[in-house]
Design a protein around this motif. Structure first.
Motif, PDB file in Angstrom:
ATOM      1  N   THR A  16     -20.941  -6.681  29.472  1.00 59.64           N
ATOM      2  CA  THR A  16     -21.507  -5.327  29.338  1.00 59.64           C
ATOM      3  C   THR A  16     -21.569  -4.851  27.886  1.00 59.64           C
TER       4      THR A  16
ATOM      5  N   ILE B 247     -25.320  -1.384  33.489  1.00 56.89           N
ATOM      6  CA  ILE B 247     -23.966  -1.875  33.797  1.00 56.89           C
ATOM      7  C   ILE B 247     -23.770  -2.054  35.300  1.00 56.89           C
TER       8      ILE B 247
ATOM      9  N   ILE C 272     -25.336  -5.245  36.280  1.00 54.83           N
ATOM     10  CA  ILE C 272     -24.512  -6.401  35.874  1.00 54.83           C
ATOM     11  C   ILE C 272     -23.363  -6.590  36.869  1.00 54.83           C
TER      12      ILE C 272
ATOM     13  N   GLU D 219     -13.650  -8.682  28.978  1.00 53.85           N
ATOM     14  CA  GLU D 219     -14.292  -7.361  29.023  1.00 53.85           C
ATOM     15  C   GLU D 219     -13.381  -6.306  28.405  1.00 53.85           C
TER      16      GLU D 219
ATOM     17  N   PHE E   2     -15.330  -1.035  34.304  1.00 59.66           N
ATOM     18  CA  PHE E   2     -16.065  -2.196  34.816  1.00 59.66           C
ATOM     19  C   PHE E   2     -15.092  -3.232  35.387  1.00 59.66           C
TER      20      PHE E   2
END
Lengths: 263, 289
Positions: free
Chosen positions: A190, A198, A201, A220, A225
């Motif tokens: 991301t 996002i 994804i 990440e 996320f």
């Protein structure tokens, strides 16, 4: 367990001949069919660990098991590791410019028909059939991810460099579904992407796990996320995996909150 | 009269195109500034001459033998020099210096074995072809037909085969190429073989017309590099446009001024492109992502 890292060490020497131990005995088990997030501060060695697993960094110590077998990653060129079923999304490497979107998708297919020079000239029908099959697969993947009549289906012959960074990120993730990979290493999927992408994804990564049965190991920094997609979380700190476990547990861990999240 | 010069320019442009593609194949995919093509070009010419005069081969057999031997030498430069340097993480500057060294060694060895004097491939008088006011000599016809055919075959492979797709992919991103499961070393070997074939074709077709000497490689290599730049760096088919434009411009310079102004015009054109259109005639400005 699809991937097991045992006591991975790596050191670097700077221009003043000072040695710096980046990884000091990383042990990590990546469970098959799960999404594992690797988190940690900048410069803690997350991408270096990915480079070791994907064959771009050979000067390490330790052992790596892939699908239950110890594999000598030090002696394997990166392309052979990829052929073993380990795919990778880089932080910066996206689609290949100069190639169309369709060519980018087809290139990732594990169907090797026509790779030897002149085979396509000697067996044109076989080559054409293989190409048509790949094109159908590419259309099916794009339809599944972005919906019926999505704009990418009409832009298949567009040069890849015409797509924005965020779109390239999405499309390079979609491209990973073309090959025969079983473990995907995603380096900050991301990063630098507009918030509107996002969710897509996250959807693609979940699709990789649920529909394709793939295992995902991702780096990440976006903790929302991570919380949304990852089943397991590993916290890399001072060269070792300091915490590992279910995502909510690791992200709720006081040590992780203090040292990494600053909470 | 000007028509004759334009035809001459286009035919010279075909040779520049062949040479430029041979250079660009290596440069675009490996980033090696492959100056050694000048030596490889000279080697091909001498192999053609040896096949023609010592082995009494026909034009086509001598041509094929020279192409095959040159492909071998081209591959050897990769296996013996560039690949070991790449494995030692040598910079592109080191590669370029090595390439210059390689060129010098090849040319000196050829001069040592064959001497420095100019040699000819064909010393008979060949009847030219007339078409209105345009005269085309037999070597020129070979250059146009054989050179054009080699370019067409290459373009077909580049645009319509998986190997061509891999070639274009490697020229974009070597790391990504390898991550997608392709053997970079194997691809590079094929690239050097193809580069050798194109350079040898350019060389044999040229020396059939004008003869050969050990120092003829550099000027054609410089013209090829200029053709690649003005056509558009990063692509392969742009070399054809660059080669033809450069060939015609040089020919018109001869028509308008004199042949000794050719190099000045070549570099003037290069400077104009570098300042005003660095992406070349058919190159494109890439989107910065």
């Amino acid at each position: 367990m699809i991937l097991r890292l045992k006591d991975i060490h790596i050191s670097f020497t700077n221009a003043h001949n000072e040695t710096f131990d980046l990884l000091r005995g990383v042990n990590l088990d990546v469970e098959k069919g799960k999404i594992t997030a690797l988190i940690g501060g900048n410069g803690t060695g997350k991408t270096t660990l990915f480079n070791i697993i994907s064959g771009f960094e050979k000067n390490y110590k330790g052992k790596i098991e892939f699908e239950g077998h110890e594999v000598n990653f030090k002696r394997m060129p990166a392309y052979k590791i990829s052929m073993e079923g380990i795919g990778r999304l880089f932080q910066d490497g996206q689609l290949m410019s100069g190639l169309t979107l369709m060519e980018n998708m087809k290139l990732a297919s594990n169907d090797t028909t026509g790779e030897i020079p002149f085979v396509s000239l000697l067996f044109p029908n076989r080559y054409k059939q293989a190409e048509l099959k790949k094109e159908a697969q590419a259309r099916e993947i794009l339809t599944r991810i972005f919906g019926e009549n999505n704009k990418y289906l009409s832009l298949l012959n567009q040069d890849a460099s015409a797509f924005s960074y965020g779109e390239q990120r999405l499309l390079s993730l979609a491209r990973m579904l073309m090959g025969g990979d079983r473990l995907l290493l995603l380096d900050e999927p991301t990063s630098g992407v507009h918030p509107q992408y996002i969710n897509t994804i996250a959807q693609i990564i979940r699709e990789m796990k649920e529909r394709e049965g793939l295992t995902v190991l991702l780096i990440e920094h976006n903790m929302h996320f991570v919380r949304e997609v990852a089943d397991t979380c590993a916290y890399l700190d001072e060269g070792v995996i300091a915490e590992v476990g279910p995502t909510n547990v690791v992200l709720g861990n006081q040590k992780v909150r203090n040292s990494y999240l600053g909470l | 009269m000007i028509g004759q010069f334009i035809v001459n320019g286009v035919i010279t442009g075909v040779i520049y195109s062949l040479m430029a593609i041979g250079f660009a194949l290596v440069y675009n995919t490996t980033r090696i500034f492959h100056i050694a093509v000048a030596g490889i070009y000279v080697f091909a010419a001498y192999m053609f001459w040896v096949a023609k005069w010592y082995l009494n081969c026909s034009f086509s057999n001598a041509f094929m033998l020279a192409v095959l031997l040159t492909m071998g030498l081209s591959l050897l430069t990769e296996l013996a020099v560039y690949r070991p340097l790449k494995n030692r993480n040598a910079s592109t500057n080191v590669m370029m210096i090595a390439s210059i060294g390689l060129m010098t060694i090849i040319i000196n060895l050829i001069a040592m074995f064959f001497g420095n004097e100019t040699k000819v491939i064909e010393n008979t008088i060949m009847m030219p072809y007339h078409r209105g006011n345009i005269i085309i000599t037999q070597p020129q016809l070979f250059q146009a037909l054989v050179g054009g055919m080699v370019i067409l075959v290459f373009m077909f492979i580049l645009l319509w085969t998986k190997w061509g797709l891999k070639l274009r992919a490697l020229s974009t991103d070597e790391t990504l190429f390898e991550t997608l499961g392709f053997d970079t070393n194997q691809a590079r070997s094929y690239i050097f073989l193809a580069s050798g074939a194109l350079v040898a074709s350019a060389s044999c077709l040229t020396v059939y017309d004008v003869g050969l000497d050990p120092n003829m490689g550099m000027s054609v290599t410089i013209n090829a590099i200029v053709a690649m730049i003005i056509g558009g760096v990063g692509k392969f088919n742009t070399c054809i446009i660059g080669g033809i434009v450069l060939g015609v411009l040089q020919s018109l310079t001869v028509y308008e001024f004199a042949s000794n102004w050719q190099n000045a015009v070549t570099f003037l054109v290069l400077l104009i492109f570098l300042f005003l259109r660095p992406q070349g005639i058919a190159g494109y400005k890439q989107r910065t992502v």
